[in-house]
Scaffold this active site. Structure first.
Site, PDB file in Angstrom:
ATOM      1  N   ASP A 184       0.537  -1.623   0.114  1.00  0.00           N
ATOM      2  CA  ASP A 184      -0.050   0.477  -0.143  1.00  0.00           C
ATOM      3  C   ASP A 184       1.123   0.627   0.147  1.00  0.00           C
ATOM      4  OD1 ASP A 184      -2.702   1.048  -0.654  1.00  0.00           O
ATOM      5  OD2 ASP A 184      -2.889   0.869   2.122  1.00  0.00           O
ATOM      6  N   SER A 186      -4.286   0.070   4.698  1.00  0.00           N
ATOM      7  CA  SER A 186      -4.029  -0.971   4.676  1.00  0.00           C
ATOM      8  C   SER A 186      -2.223  -1.856   4.515  1.00  0.00           C
ATOM      9  CB  SER A 186      -4.617  -1.613   3.479  1.00  0.00           C
ATOM     10  OG  SER A 186      -5.632  -1.271   3.210  1.00  0.00           O
ATOM     11  N   ASP A 231      -3.965  -3.328  -5.509  1.00  0.00           N
ATOM     12  CA  ASP A 231      -2.900  -2.254  -5.609  1.00  0.00           C
ATOM     13  C   ASP A 231      -1.509  -1.761  -6.134  1.00  0.00           C
ATOM     14  OD1 ASP A 231      -6.129  -1.175  -5.073  1.00  0.00           O
ATOM     15  OD2 ASP A 231      -5.157  -0.463  -3.289  1.00  0.00           O
ATOM     16  N   ASP A 244     -12.490  -0.744   5.191  1.00  0.00           N
ATOM     17  CA  ASP A 244     -11.738  -0.234   5.116  1.00  0.00           C
ATOM     18  C   ASP A 244     -10.531   0.880   5.728  1.00  0.00           C
ATOM     19  OD1 ASP A 244     -12.393  -1.226   1.892  1.00  0.00           O
ATOM     20  OD2 ASP A 244     -13.982   0.560   1.770  1.00  0.00           O
TER      21      ASP A 244
END
Length: 453
Positions: free
Chosen positions: A183, A189, A229, A408
């Site tokens: 991240d 995260s 990501d 999240d």
């Protein structure tokens, strides 16, 4: 080739005046709307709770005759499956080799337990019943720490036993998610490994442990989403120092993951490809395709790398009825436009252009103030159920990668993992730490689900 969810082409009475449009809902327990379909479509049962108007003719492809085909993988619990078809575009049979075909999908006990506990805290009987139904919808399990890896062996053993009992092989869906300095362009995260502290070797060991568990159960198919990501950050965020510093390690780690998982022969991998509002901008499409192709070739063009996963843990529609105002300036304003734009660039670069699309929290649109707002978006609802009725030959399956209800990121600004996106006005608050249960948000997902639960 594909196993239907239930009996197909259940045509409802023609004397009902109201009609549902193509792809609209036309039946199911508790449904009070139109029960006949617009010309050229037929009301098709997906499960006891949801029937849909599907095109009654094929898409003009060669061979065959007669109606469109409803196809889907199914879930593993007794009773009727809960996958539904809500395809947004012209009917098209998924490409040959679709790894979801002919298999039942394993329901992870951990998420089922989370849902059961959440439902126990809901007083309204109707909402409680809807919440409980979520436990029968397949989601992915995120292996975001090494400590969770032994659980994979437990799930695989259970799936193997279910497959032998039913006579239909099983799929276990996982997310590989433990890169060092994970991240890199955000905070919510951040992971357990650091590049500066033996991170690459630790990651290789993490992959080795996953491989060791999967190797014990060659009869179970694994669908793996690889590192949400990470690669998208390497396309757009190398101006962020942490991402620039992580680039070489990210590539080495993902390459190792693809190579080791590929050796097993029962793991189909989809690299994460962000979403339409990230890599879908026209200027990002070619660099993204080149990165995926370069990585694929450097890993030896692994034959079990199936393609890309999009919209993971995000909120974009697969096919929006009209562009959300926040998407202004990007012609690829939803996932199907993004996929259709990216696929030719992938194909010309030598990368397999097959996709899965997360629609787990995409049931409600036009609720964000900016397209980049990703944290616990207020007013979100569960979206289209997992299905291989995707309406596109490029898309193997609609999936739920992000387990709805798992947070999240925290809205607590004093937390080390606080990300400012989680404090925005369109982010649901107060929110707990990323990955922990967010009860109020889960209830909203249930009550605003589209199609309804």
């Amino acid at each position: 080739m594909f196993t239907p969810l239930v009996a197909l082409l259940a045509i409802l009475p023609a004397f009902v005046n109201a009609q549902s449009p193509v792809w609209g809902q036309c039946g199911g327990q508790g449904w009070t709307g139109a029960t006949t379909c617009a010309s050229g479509s037929v009301c098709t049962v997906s499960n006891p709770y949801y029937s849909q108007c599907l095109p009654s003719t094929g898409n003009g492809g060669g061979g065959g005759g007669g109606g469109g085909t409803t196809t889907s993988s199914t879930v593993s619990q007794p009773g009727q499956p809960t996958s539904t078809s809500s395809s947004p575009t012209t009917s098209s049979t998924p490409a040959a080799g679709n790894p979801f075909a002919g298999h039942n999908i394993y329901l992870t006990p951990f998420y089922a337990a989370e849902v059961a506990a959440a439902a126990a805290n809901i007083s309204d009987a109707t909402t409680k019943a809807k919440a409980l139904s979520v436990a029968k919808i397949p989601t992915f399990t995120w292996f975001d720490t090494v400590s969770k890896v032994p659980d994979l062996g437990t799930y695989l053993a259970d799936a193997s036993a279910q497959g032998k009992s039913s006579g239909t092989p099983m799929i276990v869906q996982i997310v590989v998610y433990d890169l060092p300095d994970r991240d890199c362009a955000a905070l919510a995260s951040n992971g357990e490994f650091s590049i500066a502290n033996n991170g690459q070797a630790n990651y290789f060991n993490y992959i080795d442990q996953l491989v060791a568990q999967i190797k014990k159960f060659p009869d179970v198919r694994v669908i793996a989403v690889i590192e949400p990501d990470s690669l998208a950050n390497l396309v757009t965020n190398l101006n962020v120092q942490k991402c620039s510093n992580a680039q070489t390690t990210y590539l080495a780690c993902v390459t190792y993951a693809l190579q080791q998982l590929n050796k097993l022969g029962n793991v189909y991998s989809y690299l994460d490809a962000g979403h339409a509002g990230w890599l879908g901008w026209p200027a990002n499409l070619t660099p993204a395709a080149q990165l995926f192709a370069s990585l694929f070739k450097s890993a030896g063009s692994p034959n079990m790398v199936r393609g890309l996963a999009t919209n993971v843990a995000n909120y974009n529609a697969l096919s929006a009825s009209s562009p959300d105002p926040i998407t202004q300036g990007n012609s690829n304003y939803d996932e199907i436009h993004y996929i259709n734009a990216l696929a030719p660039a992938l194909q010309s670069s030598g990368f397999p252009a097959h996709f899965i699309v997360d629609q787990g929290r995409s049931g409600v649109q036009n609720i964000r103030q900016q397209w980049g707002d990703w944290c616990n978006v207020k007013g979100s609802g569960f979206g289209t159920r997992p299905t291989t009725n995707t309406g596109s030959s490029l898309i193997d399956s609609i999936v739920w990668v992000k387990p709805g209800g798992e947070c999240d990121g925290t809205s607590n600004s004093s937390s080390p993992r606080y990300d400012s996106h989680c404090g925005l006005s369109d982010a649901d608050q107060p929110a707990p730490e990323a990955g922990t249960w967010f009860q109020e948000f889960f209830v909203t997902l249930v009550t605003k689900a589209n199609p309804p639960l």
